[in-house]
Write a protein that holds these residues in place. Sequence first.
Motif, PDB file in Angstrom:
ATOM      1  N   SER A 156      -1.799  22.071 -18.743  1.00  0.00           N
ATOM      2  CA  SER A 156      -1.693  22.837 -17.490  1.00  0.00           C
ATOM      3  C   SER A 156      -0.291  23.398 -17.212  1.00  0.00           C
ATOM      4  N   PRO A 157       0.808  22.690 -17.565  1.00  0.00           N
ATOM      5  CA  PRO A 157       2.124  23.300 -17.309  1.00  0.00           C
ATOM      6  C   PRO A 157       2.368  24.572 -18.117  1.00  0.00           C
ATOM      7  N   ARG A 158       1.580  24.801 -19.162  1.00  0.00           N
ATOM      8  CA  ARG A 158       1.767  26.012 -19.984  1.00  0.00           C
ATOM      9  C   ARG A 158       1.003  27.220 -19.433  1.00  0.00           C
ATOM     10  N   LEU A 159       0.197  27.005 -18.404  1.00  0.00           N
ATOM     11  CA  LEU A 159      -0.685  28.083 -17.945  1.00  0.00           C
ATOM     12  C   LEU A 159      -0.059  28.883 -16.805  1.00  0.00           C
ATOM     13  N   LYS A 160      -0.369  30.163 -16.775  1.00  0.00           N
ATOM     14  CA  LYS A 160      -0.024  30.989 -15.617  1.00  0.00           C
ATOM     15  C   LYS A 160      -0.945  30.596 -14.467  1.00  0.00           C
ATOM     16  N   THR A 161      -0.395  30.576 -13.273  1.00  0.00           N
ATOM     17  CA  THR A 161      -1.248  30.286 -12.115  1.00  0.00           C
ATOM     18  C   THR A 161      -1.025  31.361 -11.060  1.00  0.00           C
ATOM     19  N   GLY A 162      -1.984  31.497 -10.170  1.00  0.00           N
ATOM     20  CA  GLY A 162      -1.885  32.480  -9.094  1.00  0.00           C
ATOM     21  C   GLY A 162      -1.596  31.785  -7.769  1.00  0.00           C
ATOM     22  N   THR A 163      -1.676  32.551  -6.723  1.00  0.00           N
ATOM     23  CA  THR A 163      -1.510  31.977  -5.391  1.00  0.00           C
ATOM     24  C   THR A 163      -2.641  30.986  -5.159  1.00  0.00           C
ATOM     25  N   LYS A 164      -2.274  29.808  -4.648  1.00  0.00           N
ATOM     26  CA  LYS A 164      -3.326  28.825  -4.397  1.00  0.00           C
ATOM     27  C   LYS A 164      -4.177  29.247  -3.216  1.00  0.00           C
ATOM     28  N   MET A 165      -5.447  28.989  -3.353  1.00  0.00           N
ATOM     29  CA  MET A 165      -6.379  29.177  -2.257  1.00  0.00           C
ATOM     30  C   MET A 165      -6.056  28.105  -1.210  1.00  0.00           C
ATOM     31  N   ILE A 166      -5.931  28.492   0.038  1.00  0.00           N
ATOM     32  CA  ILE A 166      -5.832  27.467   1.079  1.00  0.00           C
ATOM     33  C   ILE A 166      -7.163  27.391   1.811  1.00  0.00           C
ATOM     34  N   GLN A 167      -7.420  26.254   2.403  1.00  0.00           N
ATOM     35  CA  GLN A 167      -8.772  25.994   2.872  1.00  0.00           C
ATOM     36  C   GLN A 167      -8.740  25.265   4.200  1.00  0.00           C
ATOM     37  N   VAL A 168      -9.699  25.568   5.018  1.00  0.00           N
ATOM     38  CA  VAL A 168      -9.900  24.774   6.227  1.00  0.00           C
ATOM     39  C   VAL A 168     -11.391  24.462   6.353  1.00  0.00           C
ATOM     40  N   SER A 169     -11.700  23.190   6.646  1.00  0.00           N
ATOM     41  CA  SER A 169     -13.087  22.772   6.873  1.00  0.00           C
ATOM     42  C   SER A 169     -13.251  22.481   8.347  1.00  0.00           C
ATOM     43  N   ILE A 170     -14.269  23.055   8.938  1.00  0.00           N
ATOM     44  CA  ILE A 170     -14.545  22.852  10.355  1.00  0.00           C
ATOM     45  C   ILE A 170     -15.919  22.211  10.466  1.00  0.00           C
ATOM     46  N   GLU A 171     -15.951  20.992  11.002  1.00  0.00           N
ATOM     47  CA  GLU A 171     -17.230  20.287  11.145  1.00  0.00           C
ATOM     48  C   GLU A 171     -17.810  20.663  12.506  1.00  0.00           C
ATOM     49  N   ALA A 172     -18.964  21.310  12.498  1.00  0.00           N
ATOM     50  CA  ALA A 172     -19.590  21.762  13.746  1.00  0.00           C
ATOM     51  C   ALA A 172     -20.559  20.678  14.209  1.00  0.00           C
ATOM     52  N   PRO A 173     -20.192  19.903  15.237  1.00  0.00           N
ATOM     53  CA  PRO A 173     -20.927  18.685  15.566  1.00  0.00           C
ATOM     54  C   PRO A 173     -22.317  18.976  16.121  1.00  0.00           C
ATOM     55  N   GLY A 174     -23.326  18.298  15.598  1.00  0.00           N
ATOM     56  CA  GLY A 174     -24.682  18.395  16.121  1.00  0.00           C
ATOM     57  C   GLY A 174     -25.343  19.743  15.925  1.00  0.00           C
ATOM     58  N   LEU A 175     -24.705  20.614  15.160  1.00  0.00           N
ATOM     59  CA  LEU A 175     -25.275  21.952  14.959  1.00  0.00           C
ATOM     60  C   LEU A 175     -25.824  22.072  13.547  1.00  0.00           C
ATOM     61  N   ARG A 176     -27.022  22.645  13.457  1.00  0.00           N
ATOM     62  CA  ARG A 176     -27.572  22.950  12.141  1.00  0.00           C
ATOM     63  C   ARG A 176     -27.139  24.356  11.748  1.00  0.00           C
ATOM     64  N   GLU A 177     -27.196  24.625  10.453  1.00  0.00           N
ATOM     65  CA  GLU A 177     -26.793  25.951   9.966  1.00  0.00           C
ATOM     66  C   GLU A 177     -27.495  27.064  10.743  1.00  0.00           C
ATOM     67  N   GLY A 178     -28.788  26.838  11.008  1.00  0.00           N
ATOM     68  CA  GLY A 178     -29.570  27.872  11.679  1.00  0.00           C
ATOM     69  C   GLY A 178     -29.128  28.130  13.112  1.00  0.00           C
ATOM     70  N   ASP A 179     -28.472  27.154  13.729  1.00  0.00           N
ATOM     71  CA  ASP A 179     -28.011  27.349  15.114  1.00  0.00           C
ATOM     72  C   ASP A 179     -26.895  28.380  15.199  1.00  0.00           C
ATOM     73  N   ILE A 180     -26.097  28.466  14.141  1.00  0.00           N
ATOM     74  CA  ILE A 180     -24.888  29.294  14.208  1.00  0.00           C
ATOM     75  C   ILE A 180     -24.812  30.334  13.097  1.00  0.00           C
ATOM     76  N   GLY A 181     -25.893  30.445  12.324  1.00  0.00           N
ATOM     77  CA  GLY A 181     -25.869  31.351  11.174  1.00  0.00           C
ATOM     78  C   GLY A 181     -25.582  32.800  11.557  1.00  0.00           C
ATOM     79  N   THR A 182     -26.180  33.254  12.662  1.00  0.00           N
ATOM     80  CA  THR A 182     -26.016  34.670  13.042  1.00  0.00           C
ATOM     81  C   THR A 182     -24.584  34.971  13.489  1.00  0.00           C
ATOM     82  N   PRO A 183     -24.022  34.220  14.469  1.00  0.00           N
ATOM     83  CA  PRO A 183     -22.628  34.517  14.832  1.00  0.00           C
ATOM     84  C   PRO A 183     -21.635  34.238  13.692  1.00  0.00           C
ATOM     85  N   TYR A 184     -21.933  33.258  12.861  1.00  0.00           N
ATOM     86  CA  TYR A 184     -21.032  32.959  11.738  1.00  0.00           C
ATOM     87  C   TYR A 184     -20.987  34.142  10.766  1.00  0.00           C
ATOM     88  N   ALA A 185     -22.160  34.749  10.536  1.00  0.00           N
ATOM     89  CA  ALA A 185     -22.213  35.927   9.656  1.00  0.00           C
ATOM     90  C   ALA A 185     -21.388  37.071  10.233  1.00  0.00           C
TER      91      ALA A 185
END
Lengths: 256, 256
Positions: free
Chosen positions: A164-193
């Motif tokens: 791995s030290p021999r490889l070119k690398t790019g900008t690292k992806m940064i990430q955030v996880s947001i846990e939506a409490p008590g909500l199913r995907e279908g509850d928020i799918g439309t506004p999330y889209a």
Amino acid sequence: MTEPTTVTAAILVIGDEILSGRTKDKNIGYIAEYCTAIGIDVKEVRVVPDEEDEIIPALNMLRAKYGYVFTTGGIGPTHDDITADCVAKAFGVSIDVDPRARAMLLERIPEKDLNEARLRMARIPAGAELIENPVSKAPGFMIGNVITMAGVPSVMQAMMDVVSPRLKTGTKMIQVSIEAPGLREGDIGTPYAAIAKAHPGVIMGSYPMMQDGKFWTRLVLRAKDAALLAAAEEAVVAMVGEHKRPDAPITITRGS
Amino acid sequence: MTEPTTVTAAILVIGDEILSGRTKDKNIGYIAEYCTAIGIDVKEVRVVPDEEDEIIPALNMLRAKYGYVFTTGGIGPTHDDITADCVAKAFGVSIDVDPRARAMLLERIPEKDLNEARLRMARIPAGAELIENPVSKAPGFMIGNVITMAGVPSVMQAMMDVVSPRLKTGTKMIQVSIEAPGLREGDIGTPYAAIAKAHPGVIMGSYPMMQDGKFWTRLVLRAKDAALLAAAEEAVVAMVGEHKRPDAPITITRGS
């Protein structure tokens, strides 16, 4: 601000035992997570059998399309270990016992035991750089943008640390996880889209979660640009706030 | 004796979360083992991101080349769930909310909650057969030779049980594993290769094993023809007998 850069990769897993299901692959997830951590974006994975007519076309396609190709499997001492020969054919170079690789094998194997089968493990395509193997000595190698490693997970993992030290690398992806409490995907799918559409520089995923009878949705936002990510995060947190029960806390995890 | 028959398949895993390494795939090994058990030979696996330009070409290539394609992932209610739309485009058919699929969703979801996002889970390509989902109701589907299933392992596994009786299967591969005691792959690689060459109808693999400081080699022989397999097994057992310590037992496991 410097522009984010991208280095892409593919993983090519070689082995009948994965396709039959007898062996469960442990390398894809490891390499994918490792690459993400160092700033290489894995864009595709393929698993192919121990057959030259499958390995070579897959390798040629992937090495033309992506920045790097990581292969695992097929570099042992038996007749079904044909990866090194296939890599040499794909690159149109010769392959023979490499004196450096032979010397590495002799660190573990007495010379009298270095028979034809074991010498297969020292066959390296002409022009390749070796990847040392601290676990069991038989090396992997890198030629062009192709990194050829063992299939045994402990050996592959050691080789990733070496190469791995021999490889070119790019900008690292940064990430955030947001846990939506008590909500199913279908509850928020439309506004999330709608938020996803309004933030094109951010990759926005959504995963249904369930544990101990509780369910929630994990919303994962990824970007290379911190300002874009923060703007999307703000919009998502506000949207989740509108939909959740007022007293339920929103859990936010950054950078993992 | 009837000639052995072969039905092939590929697995197409769809999902950014697998490529980033954040989620470790558990479906490839399960589907591969399941297919082997029922007489379908998995010949290739691909993992692609949630991007139409990657999903559709991979799907079209795989469905042309193999008997079946099993897809997992991307059939939920959010904007990144684009698998059903991609399958419809690949087949050149329309896609809309399917009344049968909508009725299945209503078994779990009150009608007032069946919003636009949730109705995405009832979007089915025209002409597809549904695959019932006993776990969470939202169905998978089969169109032509493509079987589209959920990415959540428990749901995918339930869908495999539903769809598998509808699939054509070939002659099952039979298998024998021979544990070569105290021998490393390199000790027997040369004679093993000679046996493999002499038994072209038998797929012969070799895997280095180590446990509790002991090492050995597992030789795995697979064929659809029992007589061919038995002949190769006899040759391998005789060869291992010549190389192992006289008092070490050879362990043979058939049919797994």
